[in-house]
Design a protein around this motif. Structure first.
Motif, short mmCIF file in Angstrom:
data_model
loop_
_atom_site.label_atom_id
_atom_site.label_comp_id
_atom_site.label_asym_id
_atom_site.label_seq_id
_atom_site.Cartn_x
_atom_site.Cartn_y
_atom_site.Cartn_z
N GLY A 347 34.59 46.26 50.86
CA GLY A 347 35.13 47.29 51.73
C GLY A 347 35.59 46.71 53.05
N GLU A 408 34.80 56.33 45.16
CA GLU A 408 34.86 57.51 46.03
C GLU A 408 33.56 57.70 46.79
N LEU A 411 33.22 55.18 49.59
CA LEU A 411 34.08 55.54 50.72
C LEU A 411 33.53 56.71 51.53
N SER A 412 32.76 57.56 50.86
CA SER A 412 32.17 58.69 51.58
C SER A 412 30.76 58.39 52.08
N PRO A 430 30.92 54.53 56.70
CA PRO A 430 31.55 54.01 55.48
C PRO A 430 32.87 53.32 55.78
N ARG A 432 36.93 52.20 55.50
CA ARG A 432 38.17 52.94 55.32
C ARG A 432 38.78 52.68 53.95
N TYR A 433 38.62 51.45 53.49
CA TYR A 433 39.19 51.05 52.20
C TYR A 433 38.13 50.32 51.37
N VAL A 434 38.23 50.49 50.08
CA VAL A 434 37.42 49.71 49.14
C VAL A 434 38.36 49.09 48.11
N THR A 468 41.81 51.00 48.25
CA THR A 468 41.85 52.43 47.96
C THR A 468 41.18 53.20 49.08
N ARG A 469 41.84 54.29 49.50
CA ARG A 469 41.26 55.18 50.50
C ARG A 469 40.57 56.35 49.81
N LEU A 470 39.87 57.15 50.59
CA LEU A 470 39.08 58.24 50.03
C LEU A 470 39.95 59.22 49.26
N ALA A 473 40.71 57.74 45.77
CA ALA A 473 39.65 57.19 44.92
C ALA A 473 39.44 57.99 43.65
#
Length: 479
Positions: A347, A408, A411-412, A430, A432-434, A468-470, A473
């Motif tokens: 992340g 997801e 990210l949350s 968390p 911003r991106y994973v 990937t952003r939330l 996801a």
């Protein structure tokens, strides 16, 4: 010994029941501690959604009557408490019928969990625990002698576990016939243990001996379980020793422990136990005899499917032929991988994801990640997410249903999901991106270990999931 009871096996039954209760305890505790993130109401594969599409007749479960996370936790912890009580001997302190009811409740609770567990509960040892657990219902307690028929049925389970695994190897990967599979297996198995590195570096001639011994143990020794004593005891001892070898060389949840447990009643403990207690010679009431005979007839009828599978050229591994998992087929490692690939999840808090950005790696409890971290021993505890990550590296198809929801939740900052991990690199907020990347892992050599302190060497293969952003996801899939 009369036609129904085997008084000399009273100690074997006692040890078997205590050990089986211990396995149940581990299984229920693992379910209670991991379910919220995996199959809870807000989990990656929620039970309520699953129940909308799967009818009761296909997957009988108490949760068809009602589901909530609180109710699931109550069932799991009730199972753990009951298992602990049986491990402490509670089954021998109550009447025969009450003891059978306790074992039946254990089985029902775990069946209910497995039948809603979806891919997280798709492993062969789940069905094996249910099959052995169902037989345990009819094994009685200290107020009646061990029934001969159930003792034979337990040997039949062990036979199918070992013989099925032996056949799938001989029919599967050619390296089993060439005696070379163990050149790779210790390195590429799903979750190596702390001694796997050392097993991998054993001399190749010894690996060939291991492989040949495996064939003997799985294809010849199981037949001897059905011979008179003391040969049956010797056969059971060989199976137990082989399973213990597997215990120290890897992490296979409770597969090895439940196989050992099922083999224990084949031992003749007469010399160790001395004269059986008077109750061990009792046949038990007529209703008990009728139930045991009915169980035996049922198992014989249901065994036609596993037998047909074993003799088939298209043999499959770890298949249940009925929704109650009463009589199943087993097998393992029909194919052995030559290389190991791992999905590494990272992340970043950067506003825009860059290749050279500040990416930080999530640490898993059991699966390889940090190259300097020696693999840990977790079995018989089952790290379900870590095991599925191994399958995800084999093919993105294995992760299609759950990997997006997993990302997801990272990210949350979902607490239940993060509890499944060893290390969360974003403790305050968390990312911003994973992203996920696929690496090739191999065990280091003795020289590399001395010079670098690293147990693994890894090389980047390709991108597995782009940054990937939330908002993305839930619909993202690994490539």
């Amino acid at each position: 010994m009369d036609w129904f009871t085997a008084p000399g096996y009273w100690l074997g039954r006692l040890i078997f029941q205590r050990a089986l209760a211990g396995v149940y305890l581990v299984a229920f505790a693992g379910a209670a501690l991991q379910f919220r993130a995996l199959i809870g109401a807000h989990g990656m594969l929620p039970v309520p959604r699953h129940l909308r599409y799967v009818p009761f007749r296909r997957a009988p479960s108490l949760f068809h009557l009602h589901y909530s996370d609180r109710f699931f936790a109550s069932c799991a912890w009730t199972g753990a408490a009951l298992a602990a009580a049986l491990a402490a001997g509670a089954g021998d302190a109550v009447p025969l019928g009450a003891a059978m009811a306790m074992w039946a409740l254990l089985w029902l609770l775990y069946l209910s969990i497995v039948n809603v567990g979806q891919t997280w509960y798709s492993f062969g040892w789940e069905s094996l625990l249910l099959e052995v657990g169902f037989l345990a219902v009819f094994l009685g307690n200290a107020r009646a002698g061990p029934p001969v028929l159930v003792l034979w049925l337990l040997r039949w389970v062990v036979f199918r576990v070992e013989f099925g695994a032996g056949l799938i190897k001989m029919r599967g990967d050619p390296c089993w016939r060439r005696l070379t599979c163990l050149y790779f297996h210790h390195e590429t198995q799903p979750m190596p243990g702390p001694l796997s590195w050392f097993f991998h570096h054993l001399p190749k001639p010894l690996h060939r001996v291991e492989c040949a011994a495996n064939h003997v143990t799985q294809l010849v020794v199981p037949v001897l379980l059905f011979t008179p004593q003391p040969v049956a005891s010797y056969a059971a001892a060989i199976i137990v020793a082989t399973q213990l070898w597997l215990v120290v060389s890897g992490n296979f949840a409770w597969l090895n422990w439940i196989t050992i447990t099922a083999a224990l009643p084949a031992f003749d403990f007469t010399a160790l136990a001395g004269a059986p207690p008077p109750a061990a010679s009792r046949q038990g009431p007529l209703w008990y005899v009728v139930l045991v005979c009915a169980l035996t007839a049922l198992v014989l009828v249901l065994s036609r499917h596993p037998v047909a599978n074993m003799v088939s050229r298209r043999q499959v591994m770890n298949r249940s032929f009925d929704p109650l998992h009463l009589v199943n087929t087993y097998g393992a490692f029909g194919t052995v991988g030559r290389i190991r690939e791992e999905v590494v999840v990272e992340g970043t808090a950067d506003r825009q994801p860059r290749e050279d950005g500040a990416w930080r790696e999530y640490g898993f409890r059991g699966k390889p990640g940090d190259v300097r971290r020696i693999p840990r021993q977790f079995a018989p505890y089952h790290l379900r997410l870590d095991w599925l990550m191994w399958f995800a590296a084999l093919s993105p198809g294995y992760a299609r249903d759950w990997f997006g929801p997993f990302v997801e939740r990272l990210l949350s900052g979902d607490r239940d999901t993060l509890r499944l991990l060893r290390h969360n690199p974003f403790p305050d907020a968390p990312p911003r991106y994973v992203r996920a990347r696929l690496y090739r892992y191999r065990f280091t050599t003795w020289r590399e270990l001395r010079e670098t302190g690293a147990w693994w060497h890894r090389t980047l293969v390709r991108e597995y999931l782009p940054p990937t952003r939330l908002a993305q996801a839930a619909r993202s899939e690994p490539e």
